[in-house]
Design a protein around this motif. Structure first.
Motif, PDB file in Angstrom:
ATOM      1  N   TYR A   2      27.665   5.193  78.949  1.00 40.28           N
ATOM      2  CA  TYR A   2      27.408   5.780  80.241  1.00 40.28           C
ATOM      3  C   TYR A   2      26.264   4.844  80.946  1.00 40.28           C
ATOM      4  CZ  TYR A   2      29.564   9.985  78.581  1.00 40.28           C
ATOM      5  OH  TYR A   2      30.585  10.961  78.253  1.00 40.28           O
ATOM      6  N   GLU A  35      29.514  14.145  84.785  1.00 41.53           N
ATOM      7  CA  GLU A  35      29.678  13.045  83.624  1.00 41.53           C
ATOM      8  C   GLU A  35      28.209  12.998  82.959  1.00 41.53           C
ATOM      9  OE1 GLU A  35      31.797  11.658  82.082  1.00 41.53           O
ATOM     10  OE2 GLU A  35      33.795  12.121  83.461  1.00 41.53           O
ATOM     11  N   GLU A  37      26.037  15.346  82.737  1.00 43.19           N
ATOM     12  CA  GLU A  37      25.862  16.629  81.690  1.00 43.19           C
ATOM     13  C   GLU A  37      26.755  16.434  80.536  1.00 43.19           C
ATOM     14  OE1 GLU A  37      23.846  19.162  82.313  1.00 43.19           O
ATOM     15  OE2 GLU A  37      23.146  18.013  83.954  1.00 43.19           O
ATOM     16  N   LYS A  38      27.825  15.673  80.713  1.00 47.33           N
ATOM     17  CA  LYS A  38      28.458  15.336  79.427  1.00 47.33           C
ATOM     18  C   LYS A  38      27.927  14.469  78.576  1.00 47.33           C
ATOM     19  CE  LYS A  38      33.220  14.570  80.020  1.00 47.33           C
ATOM     20  NZ  LYS A  38      34.391  13.501  80.209  1.00 47.33           N
ATOM     21  N   GLY A  41      25.180  16.205  76.705  1.00 49.42           N
ATOM     22  CA  GLY A  41      25.718  17.075  75.546  1.00 49.42           C
ATOM     23  C   GLY A  41      26.042  16.206  74.608  1.00 49.42           C
ATOM     24  N   LYS A  42      26.656  15.071  74.716  1.00 48.47           N
ATOM     25  CA  LYS A  42      27.137  14.321  73.592  1.00 48.47           C
ATOM     26  C   LYS A  42      26.044  13.536  73.125  1.00 48.47           C
ATOM     27  CE  LYS A  42      30.992  11.560  74.109  1.00 48.47           C
ATOM     28  NZ  LYS A  42      31.993  10.951  74.684  1.00 48.47           N
TER      29      LYS A  42
END
Length: 82
Positions: A2, A35, A37-38, A41-42
């Motif tokens: 990311y 993305e 937010e994803k 979360g991860k």
């Protein structure tokens, strides 16, 4: 991995992985809020880069380099490409 467009650590991480002959998928969180937010979360972190080798969260650039210096990054990368 990311990343964002204006992140010097993202560039450093990509250059380091390139020097190791590795390929990666780049997910730009500055272009897609979903993305971001994803990623949060991860990774449970808000900073970039956030680096994953397969399903294993490595962390940011400093975390990746620390793993490399400890001799643990290369086996992880070898397992991911196997």
């Amino acid at each position: 991995m990311y990343t964002t467009a204006i992140c010097p650590y993202c560039v450093a991480a990509k250059n380091f992985l390139k020097s190791k002959g590795q390929a990666w998928t780049e997910v730009r969180i500055d272009l897609d809020p979903a993305e971001r937010e994803k990623m949060i979360g991860k990774a449970r972190r808000t900073s970039v880069p956030q680096i994953f080798v397969g399903d294993t969260h490595v962390g940011g650039y400093d975390d990746m380099i620390a793993l490399h210096r400890a001799g643990k990054l290369e086996p992880l990368l070898a397992g991911a490409s196997a």
